[in-house]
Write a protein that holds these residues in place. Structure first.
Motif, PDB file in Angstrom:
ATOM      1  N   GLU A  54      44.201  38.436  43.451  1.00 44.08           N
ATOM      2  CA  GLU A  54      42.876  38.830  43.919  1.00 44.08           C
ATOM      3  C   GLU A  54      42.674  40.286  43.548  1.00 44.08           C
ATOM      4  O   GLU A  54      43.551  41.119  43.774  1.00 44.08           O
ATOM      5  CB  GLU A  54      42.783  38.683  45.439  1.00 44.08           C
ATOM      6  N   LEU A  55      41.511  40.590  42.958  1.00 42.13           N
ATOM      7  CA  LEU A  55      41.200  41.964  42.588  1.00 42.13           C
ATOM      8  C   LEU A  55      39.949  42.417  43.335  1.00 42.13           C
ATOM      9  O   LEU A  55      38.953  41.701  43.375  1.00 42.13           O
ATOM     10  CB  LEU A  55      40.931  42.079  41.084  1.00 42.13           C
ATOM     11  N   SER A  56      40.037  43.606  43.901  1.00 40.58           N
ATOM     12  CA  SER A  56      38.873  44.232  44.540  1.00 40.58           C
ATOM     13  C   SER A  56      38.502  45.454  43.716  1.00 40.58           C
ATOM     14  O   SER A  56      39.371  46.161  43.196  1.00 40.58           O
ATOM     15  CB  SER A  56      39.203  44.642  45.966  1.00 40.58           C
ATOM     16  N   TYR A  57      37.192  45.676  43.580  1.00 43.58           N
ATOM     17  CA  TYR A  57      36.673  46.770  42.769  1.00 43.58           C
ATOM     18  C   TYR A  57      35.754  47.640  43.607  1.00 43.58           C
ATOM     19  O   TYR A  57      35.289  47.230  44.665  1.00 43.58           O
ATOM     20  CB  TYR A  57      35.862  46.218  41.580  1.00 43.58           C
ATOM     21  N   TYR A  83      38.005  34.460  37.456  1.00 43.14           N
ATOM     22  CA  TYR A  83      36.912  33.913  38.247  1.00 43.14           C
ATOM     23  C   TYR A  83      36.285  35.053  39.027  1.00 43.14           C
ATOM     24  O   TYR A  83      36.957  35.678  39.853  1.00 43.14           O
ATOM     25  CB  TYR A  83      37.413  32.846  39.224  1.00 43.14           C
ATOM     26  N   THR A  84      35.017  35.364  38.750  1.00 45.80           N
ATOM     27  CA  THR A  84      34.329  36.332  39.593  1.00 45.80           C
ATOM     28  C   THR A  84      33.781  35.546  40.776  1.00 45.80           C
ATOM     29  O   THR A  84      33.280  34.431  40.616  1.00 45.80           O
ATOM     30  CB  THR A  84      33.200  37.046  38.820  1.00 45.80           C
ATOM     31  N   ILE A  85      33.925  36.114  41.951  1.00 44.67           N
ATOM     32  CA  ILE A  85      33.593  35.378  43.173  1.00 44.67           C
ATOM     33  C   ILE A  85      32.750  36.246  44.103  1.00 44.67           C
ATOM     34  O   ILE A  85      32.751  37.468  44.002  1.00 44.67           O
ATOM     35  CB  ILE A  85      34.871  34.879  43.887  1.00 44.67           C
ATOM     36  N   ALA A  86      32.039  35.573  44.997  1.00 48.16           N
ATOM     37  CA  ALA A  86      31.220  36.278  45.980  1.00 48.16           C
ATOM     38  C   ALA A  86      32.099  36.703  47.146  1.00 48.16           C
ATOM     39  O   ALA A  86      33.037  36.004  47.523  1.00 48.16           O
ATOM     40  CB  ALA A  86      30.095  35.370  46.477  1.00 48.16           C
ATOM     41  N   GLY A  87      31.786  37.838  47.735  1.00 50.71           N
ATOM     42  CA  GLY A  87      32.529  38.300  48.901  1.00 50.71           C
ATOM     43  C   GLY A  87      33.692  39.178  48.511  1.00 50.71           C
ATOM     44  O   GLY A  87      33.702  39.794  47.461  1.00 50.71           O
TER      45      GLY A  87
END
Length: 146
Positions: free
Chosen positions: A71-74, A97-101
């Motif tokens: 999981e990557l947070s930006y 996969y770019t995801i919402a949230g």
């Protein structure tokens, strides 16, 4: 949306198991003529249900037996294109996969061993505007047939 029936599902399952399977091999299994099977497969291709034929790879035999999702947070202003680019350039990355949230992206990786996984994660952490990571190791997998 394309309507499919049980015979179409059987054909899709057989092609997923072996994309080189011939219409002659599939016809008796679904109780249709070879021509009818060809028409159905052509319809599934023409409608975009079948997007292509591919090969299944045993990644462990290629030295990439460990699989994980990272999981990557930006930072909040990072454009989606930058998120994809960050991971796309890493050869161990299988999919992004770019995801919402929260988090912003889920990255599927395959590596040799735990040390290699740590190197890949460290590289992802240094790329772009990554503010955090979380790694999920795959212990086993299952895929639903069509």
């Amino acid at each position: 949306m394309t309507e499919i029936d049980d015979v179409d599902r059987q054909l899709l399952r057989m092609l997923r198991e072996d994309g080189r399977r011939t219409f002659s091999e599939m016809a008796p299994a679904v109780g249709l003529s070879v021509a009818a099977v060809k028409r159905r497969v052509d319809r599934l291709r023409d409608s975009g249900v079948i997007m292509g034929f591919t090969v299944q790879v045993d990644h462990a035999k290629l030295g990439r037996g460990i699989e994980a999702f990272v999981e990557l947070s930006y930072t909040g202003t990072t454009p989606v294109g930058e998120i994809v680019r960050t991971a796309y350039e890493v050869p161990e990355v299988q999919a992004v996969y770019t995801i919402a949230g929260d988090p912003d992206a889920l990255v599927h990786v395959r590596v040799r061993d735990i040390e290699h996984l740590q190197q890949v994660i460290d590289g992802l952490r240094r790329a772009g505007q990554v503010t955090g990571t979380k790694t999920l190791m795959v212990l086993g997998s299952w895929t639903r047939d069509a």
